[in-house]
Design a protein around this motif. Structure first.
Motif, PDB file in Angstrom:
ATOM      1  N   HIS A 336     -46.929 -19.069 -24.253  1.00 12.98           N
ATOM      2  CA  HIS A 336     -46.261 -20.371 -24.411  1.00 12.98           C
ATOM      3  C   HIS A 336     -44.902 -20.187 -25.089  1.00 12.98           C
ATOM      4  O   HIS A 336     -43.911 -20.771 -24.678  1.00 12.98           O
ATOM      5  N   TRP A 340     -41.119 -21.383 -24.267  1.00 11.55           N
ATOM      6  CA  TRP A 340     -40.386 -22.302 -25.144  1.00 11.55           C
ATOM      7  C   TRP A 340     -39.059 -21.690 -25.612  1.00 11.55           C
ATOM      8  O   TRP A 340     -38.038 -22.363 -25.635  1.00 11.55           O
ATOM      9  N   THR A 344     -35.319 -23.213 -24.535  1.00  8.09           N
ATOM     10  CA  THR A 344     -34.518 -23.854 -25.586  1.00  8.09           C
ATOM     11  C   THR A 344     -33.394 -22.959 -26.092  1.00  8.09           C
ATOM     12  O   THR A 344     -32.717 -23.302 -27.062  1.00  8.09           O
ATOM     13  N   ARG A 377     -42.269 -29.286 -22.421  1.00  6.59           N
ATOM     14  CA  ARG A 377     -41.949 -28.034 -21.758  1.00  6.59           C
ATOM     15  C   ARG A 377     -41.878 -28.233 -20.234  1.00  6.59           C
ATOM     16  O   ARG A 377     -40.954 -27.732 -19.588  1.00  6.59           O
ATOM     17  N   LEU A 391     -37.996 -30.520 -27.482  1.00  4.43           N
ATOM     18  CA  LEU A 391     -38.979 -29.441 -27.647  1.00  4.43           C
ATOM     19  C   LEU A 391     -38.599 -28.554 -28.824  1.00  4.43           C
ATOM     20  O   LEU A 391     -39.435 -28.207 -29.666  1.00  4.43           O
TER      21      LEU A 391
END
Ligand SMILES: [Zn+2]
Length: 469
Positions: A336, A340, A344, A377, A391
């Motif tokens: 994950h 992420w 970002t 996401r 996020l």
């Protein structure tokens, strides 16, 4: 915005209204939400079970800072630096040093390791981190109060808390005195009036850490464990405060005894308004134990996994639920975070996700908060810049995504990190072996390097190498 927290003492979820906010005598600018969490006993590396309360209460600390402003939150987490386990460890590690010096070495090293480990897990330092040995006078003052109130007695150079002096002893653990005597491994000692009575102060043997004793006892001694937290929370947060936290294993006897000491010393109806406890941790469905070989220190895990992944794996379970620590869970968390960080990388933190905040306000429901992040996401993956920005802000609120995307992608487990100097040394040794026609040795070195993930290429100009994993 109302924050609801579950209180172990009353077995109910209630809205937190901090004491200072109800007290007209306290100016608004001086108000503080006050939280105390039992910290580590510094004799060895902290294990992954110890990391759970540190992370859970760090999330709460961050949430309180967001709700009330950082300057209005006081978070105290103590360091237990006087304990029989520390004495034993010091004598074993440094047999040639005087015990007091050996103890200082063990406690200062362990404390530094603990700080390093929990910082790597994304935890903020608490507002105050008091050491027990710096509060012995406060402990003695409490002991004197308990003696004066008739709740403690002196016997054979010990001071003991007399449990019968407190009618509702056992309320936190929800057990009667008889049940506790039957269920607990109570130490029966000749100096106790009642088996449940517990030590506030005990005499030290020669060479052990010792302070002048309270209550006119001539033999120097040292405090029991429970009195520490009553003394340090009193000194730094006052007689009563808002939240007291720790692992569920501390409910009895540690927290029960803290309540008894503080309430009887100050004649107050409660010590903390909320008692919060995180659940047990198991490893791959089994109890973690050194004998089962499934015992992990934070230090060891950080060799193989980035701190963010450990933190996220921990937050996937609600803090009050039992947590099953698995490698699959860690791998999933890492996966994950890969997404992420990459989504970002180019954005500044944006608006905090309302669903995430709502979930946290409901007794720190982190699984629900993470579900909100997963939704952001998917939107970010479809190209939504505001979703990516949200996020980032929301994950940072949970103490995640604190590093740069490059730092994240450059991270390697220690087992895969290549020590260049030793690679070069081995290549030189292999070249020398080849020159000496010791081909067996040359092959052995090539195999050793290959095991380290280093591949060699020989040419007429010499040997070059590259990392293959
Ligand atoms: Zn404590």
């Amino acid at each position: 915005m109302e924050l609801k927290l579950y209180d172990t003492l009353t077995r109910e979820k209630r809205t937190l209204v901090p004491l200072d906010w109800e007290n007209p005598a306290i100016r608004p600018e001086a108000r503080r939400v006050r939280m105390y969490v039992c910290g580590p006993t510094v004799y060895d590396y902290a294990h992954i079970g110890n990391a759970r309360p540190v992370i859970a209460f760090d999330v709460l600390f961050r949430l309180l800072r967001l709700l009330y402003g950082p300057e209005h939150v006081a978070y105290v987490r103590n360091i237990t630096d006087v304990d029989d386990k520390i004495n034993a460890r010091a004598a074993q590690e440094y047999p040639d040093l005087p015990l007091n010096q050996a103890i200082r070495k063990v406690t200062s090293q362990t404390e530094a390791e603990f700080h390093h480990d929990v910082a790597a897990l994304g935890c903020l330092p608490p507002t105050v981190e008091p050491r027990a040995t710096e509060h012995v006078d406060d402990m003695k003052a409490l002991i004197e109060r308990l003696l004066a109130a008739g709740c403690a007695y002196v016997a054979q150079d010990h001071v003991l808390f007399h449990v019968a002096a407190m009618p509702d002893y056992g309320r936190l653990a929800k057990r009667s005195l008889d049940e506790m005597v039957a269920g607990a491994r109570v130490e029966v000692a000749p100096y106790k009036r009642d088996p449940m009575d517990f030590v506030l102060w005990k005499p030290s043997k020669a060479g052990e850490p010792a302070w002048p004793s309270p209550a006119g006892i001539a033999t120097p001694g040292r405090p029991g464990w429970h009195i520490e937290c009553s003394a340090m929370s009193w000194r730094h947060l006052g007689e009563t405060f808002d939240i007291h936290g720790g692992g569920i294993d501390l409910v009895f006897p540690h927290h029960e005894n803290e309540i008894a000491q503080s309430r009887c010393a100050f004649h107050i109806p409660f010590m903390a308004r909320f008692w919060m406890h995180n659940g047990f941790l198991q490893v791959e469905g089994e109890k973690m134990s050194k004998s089962l070989g499934n015992f992990f220190t934070i230090h060891e895990l950080l060799q193989d996994w980035p701190g963010d992944a450990i933190r996220l794996a921990m937050l996937q379970t609600h803090y009050r639920q039992p947590l099953n620590w698995t490698e699959a869970g860690l791998r999933e968390a890492k996966h994950h975070l890969d997404a992420w960080y990459s989504l970002t990388a180019e954005v500044e933190p944006g608006l905090m996700c309302a669903d995430l905040l709502q979930a946290l306000l409901d007794d720190l429901n982190t699984p629900k908060a993470l579900a909100a992040l997963h939704e952001l996401r998917s939107e970010a993956a479809k190209g939504s810049k505001p979703a990516a920005a949200s996020l980032k802000a929301s994950a940072q609120m949970l103490g995640l995504l604190q590093r740069s995307a490059t730092e994240w992608t450059d991270w390697r487990p220690a087992s895969l990190a290549i020590d260049e100097a030793s690679v070069i040394r081995l290549i030189e040794a292999r070249t020398a072996a080849r020159k000496a026609k010791d081909f067996a040795e040359a092959d052995r070195i090539r195999a050793e390097l290959s095991g380290m993930g280093v591949e060699l290429k020989d040419s007429k100009d010499g040997t070059t190498w590259r990392v293959t994993r």
